[in-house]
Design a protein around this motif. Structure first.
Motif, mmCIF file in Angstrom:
data_model
loop_
_atom_site.group_PDB
_atom_site.id
_atom_site.type_symbol
_atom_site.label_atom_id
_atom_site.label_comp_id
_atom_site.label_asym_id
_atom_site.label_seq_id
_atom_site.Cartn_x
_atom_site.Cartn_y
_atom_site.Cartn_z
ATOM 1 N N ARG A 1 9.239 2.377 3.650
ATOM 2 C CA ARG A 1 8.119 2.842 4.331
ATOM 3 C C ARG A 1 8.220 3.816 5.361
ATOM 4 N NH1 ARG A 1 8.559 -2.207 3.436
ATOM 5 N NH2 ARG A 1 7.083 -3.441 2.104
ATOM 6 N N PHE A 2 8.848 4.905 5.198
ATOM 7 C CA PHE A 2 9.262 5.935 6.079
ATOM 8 C C PHE A 2 8.157 6.195 7.308
ATOM 9 C CE2 PHE A 2 9.820 10.388 7.866
ATOM 10 C CZ PHE A 2 11.151 9.786 8.288
ATOM 11 N N GLY A 3 6.914 6.401 6.535
ATOM 12 C CA GLY A 3 5.760 6.849 7.584
ATOM 13 C C GLY A 3 5.330 5.793 8.596
ATOM 14 N N GLN A 4 5.535 4.381 8.251
ATOM 15 C CA GLN A 4 5.489 3.057 9.106
ATOM 16 C C GLN A 4 6.364 2.913 10.055
ATOM 17 O OE1 GLN A 4 4.182 -0.053 6.578
ATOM 18 N NE2 GLN A 4 3.057 1.138 5.369
ATOM 19 N N ALA B 1 20.516 16.295 3.755
ATOM 20 C CA ALA B 1 19.615 15.368 2.806
ATOM 21 C C ALA B 1 19.641 16.092 1.373
ATOM 22 C CB ALA B 1 18.139 15.636 3.369
ATOM 23 N N ALA B 2 19.597 15.032 0.582
ATOM 24 C CA ALA B 2 19.759 15.815 -0.909
ATOM 25 C C ALA B 2 18.362 16.013 -1.459
ATOM 26 C CB ALA B 2 20.491 14.821 -1.779
ATOM 27 N N SER B 3 17.860 16.873 -0.941
ATOM 28 C CA SER B 3 16.365 17.346 -1.136
ATOM 29 C C SER B 3 16.364 18.874 -0.736
ATOM 30 C CB SER B 3 15.380 16.607 -0.106
ATOM 31 O OG SER B 3 14.126 16.964 -0.248
ATOM 32 N N ASN B 4 15.411 19.512 -1.344
ATOM 33 C CA ASN B 4 15.034 20.827 -1.013
ATOM 34 C C ASN B 4 13.854 21.042 -0.449
ATOM 35 O OD1 ASN B 4 13.624 20.636 -3.313
ATOM 36 N ND2 ASN B 4 14.300 22.397 -4.155
ATOM 37 N N SER B 5 12.990 19.923 -0.046
ATOM 38 C CA SER B 5 11.558 19.963 0.666
ATOM 39 C C SER B 5 12.047 20.257 1.845
ATOM 40 C CB SER B 5 11.066 18.614 0.653
ATOM 41 O OG SER B 5 9.849 18.446 1.241
ATOM 42 N N GLN C 1 9.670 19.622 4.087
ATOM 43 C CA GLN C 1 9.347 18.662 5.000
ATOM 44 C C GLN C 1 10.117 17.372 4.609
ATOM 45 O OE1 GLN C 1 5.049 18.497 4.568
ATOM 46 N NE2 GLN C 1 4.716 20.699 4.903
ATOM 47 N N SER C 2 11.217 17.435 4.206
ATOM 48 C CA SER C 2 11.718 16.303 3.788
ATOM 49 C C SER C 2 12.068 14.891 4.815
ATOM 50 C CB SER C 2 13.446 16.601 3.363
ATOM 51 O OG SER C 2 14.130 15.568 3.162
ATOM 52 N N ILE C 3 11.571 13.944 4.212
ATOM 53 C CA ILE C 3 11.789 12.770 5.211
ATOM 54 C C ILE C 3 13.254 12.485 5.125
ATOM 55 C CG2 ILE C 3 9.368 11.970 4.988
ATOM 56 C CD1 ILE C 3 10.295 9.851 3.094
ATOM 57 N N ASN C 4 13.937 12.550 4.290
ATOM 58 C CA ASN C 4 15.284 12.402 4.399
ATOM 59 C C ASN C 4 15.953 13.204 5.453
ATOM 60 O OD1 ASN C 4 16.327 10.002 2.466
ATOM 61 N ND2 ASN C 4 14.588 11.134 1.335
ATOM 62 N N ARG C 5 15.646 14.577 5.457
ATOM 63 C CA ARG C 5 16.271 15.379 6.444
ATOM 64 C C ARG C 5 15.703 14.813 7.838
ATOM 65 N NH1 ARG C 5 19.423 19.885 7.002
ATOM 66 N NH2 ARG C 5 19.629 20.220 9.403
ATOM 67 N N ALA D 1 34.391 13.763 6.590
ATOM 68 C CA ALA D 1 33.609 12.652 5.892
ATOM 69 C C ALA D 1 32.009 13.389 5.902
ATOM 70 C CB ALA D 1 33.424 11.607 7.249
ATOM 71 N N LEU D 2 31.365 12.696 5.030
ATOM 72 C CA LEU D 2 30.118 12.886 4.697
ATOM 73 C C LEU D 2 28.871 12.181 5.062
ATOM 74 C CD1 LEU D 2 30.976 14.114 0.925
ATOM 75 C CD2 LEU D 2 30.825 15.448 3.075
ATOM 76 N N LEU D 3 27.867 12.415 5.560
ATOM 77 C CA LEU D 3 26.557 11.619 5.905
ATOM 78 C C LEU D 3 25.540 12.415 4.854
ATOM 79 C CD1 LEU D 3 24.863 9.529 7.295
ATOM 80 C CD2 LEU D 3 24.678 11.339 9.146
ATOM 81 N N ILE D 4 24.914 11.637 3.884
ATOM 82 C CA ILE D 4 23.975 12.364 2.820
ATOM 83 C C ILE D 4 22.840 11.253 2.907
ATOM 84 C CG2 ILE D 4 23.407 13.095 0.733
ATOM 85 C CD1 ILE D 4 26.690 13.485 0.204
ATOM 86 N N SER D 5 21.648 11.891 3.127
ATOM 87 C CA SER D 5 20.527 10.797 2.787
ATOM 88 C C SER D 5 19.952 11.570 1.448
ATOM 89 C CB SER D 5 19.534 11.069 4.007
ATOM 90 O OG SER D 5 18.507 10.022 4.007
ATOM 91 N N PHE D 6 20.004 10.379 0.318
ATOM 92 C CA PHE D 6 19.380 10.760 -0.689
ATOM 93 C C PHE D 6 17.746 10.543 -0.863
ATOM 94 C CE2 PHE D 6 23.602 9.840 -1.379
ATOM 95 C CZ PHE D 6 24.234 10.851 -2.358
ATOM 96 N N ALA D 7 17.169 11.672 -1.204
ATOM 97 C CA ALA D 7 15.503 11.567 -1.596
ATOM 98 C C ALA D 7 15.609 11.156 -3.008
ATOM 99 C CB ALA D 7 15.013 12.848 -1.658
ATOM 100 N N GLU D 8 14.601 10.197 -3.433
ATOM 101 C CA GLU D 8 14.397 9.667 -4.519
ATOM 102 C C GLU D 8 13.085 10.420 -5.293
ATOM 103 O OE1 GLU D 8 15.235 5.279 -5.380
ATOM 104 O OE2 GLU D 8 12.951 5.303 -5.563
ATOM 105 N N HIS D 9 13.478 10.924 -6.389
ATOM 106 C CA HIS D 9 12.392 11.100 -7.409
ATOM 107 C C HIS D 9 12.317 10.420 -8.762
ATOM 108 C CE1 HIS D 9 11.778 15.433 -5.295
ATOM 109 N NE2 HIS D 9 11.738 14.556 -4.470
ATOM 110 N N ASN D 10 11.315 10.050 -8.802
ATOM 111 C CA ASN D 10 10.947 8.847 -9.959
ATOM 112 C C ASN D 10 12.431 8.111 -10.158
ATOM 113 O OD1 ASN D 10 8.517 10.085 -10.573
ATOM 114 N ND2 ASN D 10 9.528 11.896 -11.380
ATOM 115 N N GLY D 11 12.967 7.444 -9.319
ATOM 116 C CA GLY D 11 14.067 6.463 -9.294
ATOM 117 C C GLY D 11 15.526 7.224 -9.461
#
Length: 188
Positions: free
Chosen positions: A155-158, A7-11, A13-17, A81-91
Motif C-alpha cells: 500500500r505505497f500510497g498509504q 528501480a526495475a521500472s522505466n516509469s 513516476q515509479s513508486i519503486n524509484r 553490492a546492489l540495491l534493487i526495488s522491483f516493480a511488479e506488473h501482473n505478478g
C-alpha cells in the motif's frame, strides 16, 4: 564500497524509484545502523538509458548483442553490492527490466556478477510486489548473486509521503532500516 541502486521500472513516476531514493538517502545520511555516512559510494541507474529491441534469438543472431546490454552488464559488474526495488506488473518483472536482463544474460548468465544484493519492492496493493520479489529472490542464485535481505512495502500510497519522500509507517520504516543494515556486514 560501491553500491549500485535502481528501480526495475522505466516509469517516470515509479513508486519503486521513490522507495530506492528514500533508501539511499537513509544510507547516505548515516541513518542505518552499522553504515556510517560516507561509507558507501552510491550510484544509480535508470532503465530508460538501456532501451533495446525486445530480445529474441533471431535479433541476436542477426545483429549481435546491443551495446546497451553490455553497458548495463558492466555497470552491475562495477559495483560491490546492489540495491534493487522491483516493480511488479501482473505478478512479474516489468517488461523494461526483463528485456534488459534477458539481453545481459546473453553476455553471461551471471548477470549480477556474484554481488550481494538487497531486494525491495512496493506496490499500491496489499501484496507490496511480493510475487515479483519472491521470483527475483528465487532466481537470484541462478544469475549470480547472494540475497542479503528483501522487503516488500504494501500500500505505497498509504505508507509513503511522495511529496516529502518518506516512509510514514513506523513499523515499515523500521523494517526497511533493518533490511538496509544487512549491508553493514560488507563494510571493511
Amino acid at each position: 564500497m560501491k553500491l549500485l541502486a535502481f528501480a526495475a521500472s522505466n516509469s517516470s513516476q515509479s513508486i519503486n524509484r521513490q522507495l530506492v531514493d528514500y533508501a539511499i538517502g537513509l544510507l547516505a545520511d548515516g541513518e542505518i545502523e552499522g553504515v556510517p555516512a560516507g561509507a558507501l559510494e552510491i550510484s544509480t541507474l535508470d532503465l530508460n538509458d538501456f532501451e533495446m529491441p525486445i530480445y529474441s534469438i533471431d535479433r541476436q543472431e542477426a545483429g549481435g548483442i546491443p551495446q546497451a546490454a553490455h553497458d548495463f552488464y558492466n555497470t552491475l559488474g562495477a559495483a560491490d553490492a546492489l540495491l534493487i526495488s522491483f516493480a511488479e506488473h501482473n505478478g512479474s518483472y516489468t517488461v523494461a527490466f526483463k528485456n534488459v536482463f534477458d539481453w545481459a544474460s546473453r553476455i553471461d548468465m551471471r548477470v549480477y556478477h556474484d554481488k550481494p544484493i538487497v531486494m525491495l519492492s512496493t506496490s499500491p496493493g496489499g501484496g507490496g510486489g511480493g510475487f515479483v520479489l519472491r521470483t527475483a529472490g528465487h532466481l537470484a542464485g541462478y544469475f549470480g548473486n547472494e540475497v542479503l535481505a528483501s522487503l516488500a512495502i504494501p500500500r505505497f500510497g498509504q505508507n509513503f509521503d511522495s511529496e516529502g519522500g518518506t516512509l510514514t509507517d513506523p513499523d515499515l520504516d523500521a523494517q526497511l532500516r533493518e533490511t538496509l543494515a544487512t549491508l553493514s556486514g560488507l563494510l571493511p
